[in-house]
Design an enzyme around this catalytic site. Structure first.
Site, PDB file in Angstrom:
ATOM      1  N   GLY A  11      -3.314   3.072  -7.049  1.00  0.00           N
ATOM      2  CA  GLY A  11      -2.075   3.528  -7.595  1.00  0.00           C
ATOM      3  C   GLY A  11      -1.769   2.815  -9.040  1.00  0.00           C
ATOM      4  N   ASP A 103      -6.029  -4.549  -4.603  1.00  0.00           N
ATOM      5  CA  ASP A 103      -7.202  -5.183  -3.924  1.00  0.00           C
ATOM      6  C   ASP A 103      -8.467  -4.264  -3.710  1.00  0.00           C
ATOM      7  OD1 ASP A 103      -5.705  -3.485  -2.140  1.00  0.00           O
ATOM      8  OD2 ASP A 103      -5.907  -4.974  -0.451  1.00  0.00           O
ATOM      9  N   ASP A 129       1.238  -7.083  -3.106  1.00  0.00           N
ATOM     10  CA  ASP A 129       0.546  -7.568  -2.054  1.00  0.00           C
ATOM     11  C   ASP A 129      -0.726  -8.268  -2.437  1.00  0.00           C
ATOM     12  OD1 ASP A 129      -0.887  -5.455  -3.086  1.00  0.00           O
ATOM     13  OD2 ASP A 129      -1.254  -4.213  -1.479  1.00  0.00           O
ATOM     14  N   GLY A 170       5.040  -0.114  -0.520  1.00  0.00           N
ATOM     15  CA  GLY A 170       4.641  -1.401  -0.308  1.00  0.00           C
ATOM     16  C   GLY A 170       3.429  -1.621   0.374  1.00  0.00           C
ATOM     17  N   ARG A 171       2.986  -0.461   1.010  1.00  0.00           N
ATOM     18  CA  ARG A 171       1.797  -0.496   1.998  1.00  0.00           C
ATOM     19  C   ARG A 171       2.205  -1.455   3.230  1.00  0.00           C
ATOM     20  NH1 ARG A 171      -3.696   0.132  -1.211  1.00  0.00           N
ATOM     21  NH2 ARG A 171      -3.636   2.262  -1.341  1.00  0.00           N
ATOM     22  N   GLY A 185      22.189  -6.222  -1.949  1.00  0.00           N
ATOM     23  CA  GLY A 185      23.234  -6.481  -0.919  1.00  0.00           C
ATOM     24  C   GLY A 185      22.909  -5.358   0.639  1.00  0.00           C
TER      25      GLY A 185
HETATM   26  P1  ADP Z   1      -5.790  -0.484  -5.075  1.00  0.00           P
HETATM   27  O1  ADP Z   1      -6.896  -0.933  -6.153  1.00  0.00           O
HETATM   28  O2  ADP Z   1      -4.264  -0.067  -5.746  1.00  0.00           O
HETATM   29  O3  ADP Z   1      -5.472  -1.302  -3.752  1.00  0.00           O
HETATM   30  P2  ADP Z   1      -7.345   1.437  -3.781  1.00  0.00           P
HETATM   31  O4  ADP Z   1      -7.312   0.544  -2.224  1.00  0.00           O
HETATM   32  O5  ADP Z   1      -7.077   3.042  -3.574  1.00  0.00           O
HETATM   33  O6  ADP Z   1      -6.049   1.143  -4.631  1.00  0.00           O
HETATM   34  O7  ADP Z   1      -8.566   1.209  -4.529  1.00  0.00           O
HETATM   35  C1  ADP Z   1      -9.035   1.841  -5.594  1.00  0.00           C
HETATM   36  C2  ADP Z   1     -10.421   2.095  -5.758  1.00  0.00           C
HETATM   37  O8  ADP Z   1     -11.146   1.091  -5.850  1.00  0.00           O
HETATM   38  C3  ADP Z   1     -11.072   3.283  -4.736  1.00  0.00           C
HETATM   39  O9  ADP Z   1     -10.469   4.194  -4.825  1.00  0.00           O
HETATM   40  C4  ADP Z   1     -12.434   2.870  -4.966  1.00  0.00           C
HETATM   41  O10 ADP Z   1     -13.046   3.733  -5.857  1.00  0.00           O
HETATM   42  C5  ADP Z   1     -12.592   1.448  -5.339  1.00  0.00           C
HETATM   43  N1  ADP Z   1     -12.736   0.685  -4.082  1.00  0.00           N
HETATM   44  C6  ADP Z   1     -11.845   0.190  -3.000  1.00  0.00           C
HETATM   45  N2  ADP Z   1     -12.462  -0.720  -2.308  1.00  0.00           N
HETATM   46  C7  ADP Z   1     -13.980  -0.408  -2.436  1.00  0.00           C
HETATM   47  C8  ADP Z   1     -14.910  -1.374  -2.048  1.00  0.00           C
HETATM   48  N3  ADP Z   1     -14.918  -1.902  -0.922  1.00  0.00           N
HETATM   49  N4  ADP Z   1     -16.265  -1.041  -2.728  1.00  0.00           N
HETATM   50  C9  ADP Z   1     -16.176  -0.436  -3.985  1.00  0.00           C
HETATM   51  N5  ADP Z   1     -14.980   0.016  -4.361  1.00  0.00           N
HETATM   52  C10 ADP Z   1     -13.929   0.071  -3.725  1.00  0.00           C
HETATM   53  O1  F6P Z   2      -0.445   0.845  -3.764  1.00  0.00           O
HETATM   54  C1  F6P Z   2       0.697   1.542  -4.427  1.00  0.00           C
HETATM   55  C2  F6P Z   2       1.025   2.403  -3.511  1.00  0.00           C
HETATM   56  O2  F6P Z   2       2.103   3.231  -4.180  1.00  0.00           O
HETATM   57  C3  F6P Z   2       1.614   2.130  -1.874  1.00  0.00           C
HETATM   58  O3  F6P Z   2       2.833   1.548  -2.166  1.00  0.00           O
HETATM   59  C4  F6P Z   2       1.773   3.515  -1.078  1.00  0.00           C
HETATM   60  O4  F6P Z   2       1.582   3.167   0.050  1.00  0.00           O
HETATM   61  C5  F6P Z   2       0.609   4.241  -1.827  1.00  0.00           C
HETATM   62  O5  F6P Z   2       0.215   3.629  -3.334  1.00  0.00           O
HETATM   63  C6  F6P Z   2       0.820   5.714  -1.882  1.00  0.00           C
HETATM   64  O6  F6P Z   2      -0.725   6.405  -2.398  1.00  0.00           O
HETATM   65  P1  F6P Z   2      -0.851   7.669  -3.017  1.00  0.00           P
HETATM   66  O7  F6P Z   2      -0.507   7.390  -4.393  1.00  0.00           O
HETATM   67  O8  F6P Z   2      -2.145   8.104  -2.777  1.00  0.00           O
HETATM   68  O9  F6P Z   2       0.143   8.602  -2.309  1.00  0.00           O
END
Ligand code: ADP
Ligand code: F6P
Length: 319
Positions: A11, A103, A129, A170-171, A185
């Site tokens: 995101g 993450d 997060d 915020g997931r 508030g």
């Molecule tokens: P964010 O980084 O905001 O948490 P995502 O969870 O969608 O967003 O992760 C972003 C990208 O990171 C994923 O689309 C994927 O390409 C890569 N990714 C996520 N988890 C893994 C993993 N376990 N191993 C390798 N790449 C990953």
């Molecule tokens: O991680 C950022 C975020 O905006 C979260 O708050 C939300 O749950 C998610 O991404 C939405 O993802 P997408 O862009 O795939 O709709």
């Protein structure tokens, strides 16, 4: 370190551009070539990257989103996908990579580090997060964006003496709801870390009404359910005719606050310094206003603690 890459993944969040700008300009300052990789890990697999100059990142510090674009790339989660990405990095003689994201992106960065490319992660997400750091880039701006929305909704809520549910992103993390709720508030804040049951909500609404409250703002974190469901529940179980607003992508866009621009700038510069020092598999964080770095795996193992003291303020301040 002769040539590095920078990408944004997951995101997008306001302040990512400030971080990209800082990576590019500090690399050039240290005579290191820098490639901007488009669309996160997808761009690595596609070999979609361009040489960056100091001027490439002109006029972006004040803009939301990410000039490099972002993606959620399923292919990168497979070994085959990551091997292609590694090949593209080697073909372009890139020996260090800065990954700006959340993450999931950090897990991707760790995989690349294990395959031999030096990687540094910068926390960019509106969710806040990532437990190892006090703040992620974009959170402060998103809180302020939600605040603006609360102010407007409050005007009309008060005029019609209605309860309004505002669903924020915020997931699984309630920080955005909690911080915006306190600053705005809100009477009721519902987060995954501190669930509020229906009896508690109804009591609060009734008590407020008796005391002559003209509106009730209920801040609902998306990880605790949807505004639609809560609205229906309130109607069915308490006969309350509430309104609902889901803020959605409005929270992710917009000009970054000064806090996020400065945080992005500091972390971007630090990431290049770490690569120069030969560090890899590290993420940068901020604690008590000081930057620090730590191992990616260890950072992902830190448990997020809910700010109960901040939450308690609603109980005191919304009487
Ligand atoms: P964010 O980084 O905001 O948490 P995502 O969870 O969608 O967003 O992760 C972003 C990208 O990171 C994923 O689309 C994927 O390409 C890569 N990714 C996520 N988890 C893994 C993993 N376990 N191993 C390798 N790449 C990953
Ligand atoms: O991680 C950022 C975020 O905006 C979260 O708050 C939300 O749950 C998610 O991404 C939405 O993802 P997408 O862009 O795939 O709709």
């Amino acid at each position: 370190m002769k040539k590095i890459g920078v990408l944004t993944s997951g995101g997008d969040s306001p302040g990512m551009n400030a971080a990209i700008r800082a990576v590019v300009r500090s690399a050039i300052y240290h005579n290191i070539e820098v490639m901007g990789v488009n669309r996160g890990f997808q761009g690595l697999i596609d070999g979609d990257m361009t040489q960056m100059e100091a001027s490439s990142v002109g006029d972006i510090i004040h803009k939301g989103g990410t000039m490099l674009k972002s993606s959620r790339c399923e292919e990168f989660k497979t070994l085959e996908g990551r091997k292609i990405a590694m090949k593209k990095l080697q073909e372009n003689n890139i020996d260090g990579l800065v990954v700006i994201g959340g993450d999931g992106s950090f897990q991707g960065a760790r995989e690349l580090s294990n395959m031999g490319i030096k990687t540094i992660g910068i926390p960019g997400t509106i969710d806040n997060d990532l437990a190892y750091t006090d703040y992620t880039i974009g959170f402060d701006t998103a809180v302020n964006t939600v605040l603006e929305a609360i102010s407007k909704i409050r005007d009309t809520s008060t005029s019609h003496e209605k309860a309004t549910i505002i669903e924020v992103m915020g997931r699984n993390c309630g920080d955005l709801a909690l911080h915006a709720g306190i600053a705005g508030g809100a009477e009721i804040i519902i987060t995954p870390e501190r669930p509020v049951d229906m009896d508690e909500i109804i009591k609060k609404l009734n008590d407020g009404k008796k005391r002559g409250k003209l509106h009730h703002i209920i801040l609902l974190a998306e990880g605790s359910g949807s505004a639609s469901n809560l609205k229906n529940q309130l109607a069915n179980e308490a006969g309350v005719d509430a309104r609902k607003t889901t803020l959605g992508f409005i929270q992710r866009g917009g000009d970054p606050s000064s806090f996020d621009r400065i945080l992005g700038s500091k972390m971007g510069v630090k990431s290049v310094e770490l690569l120069i020092e030969g560090e890899t598999n590290k993420v940068i964080g901020i604690k008590d206003n000081h930057l620090f770095y730590m191992n990616i795996t260890e950072s992902l193992e830190v448990n997020k603690e809910f700010d109960n003291d901040l939450f308690r303020l609603t109980e005191i301040l919304s009487i």
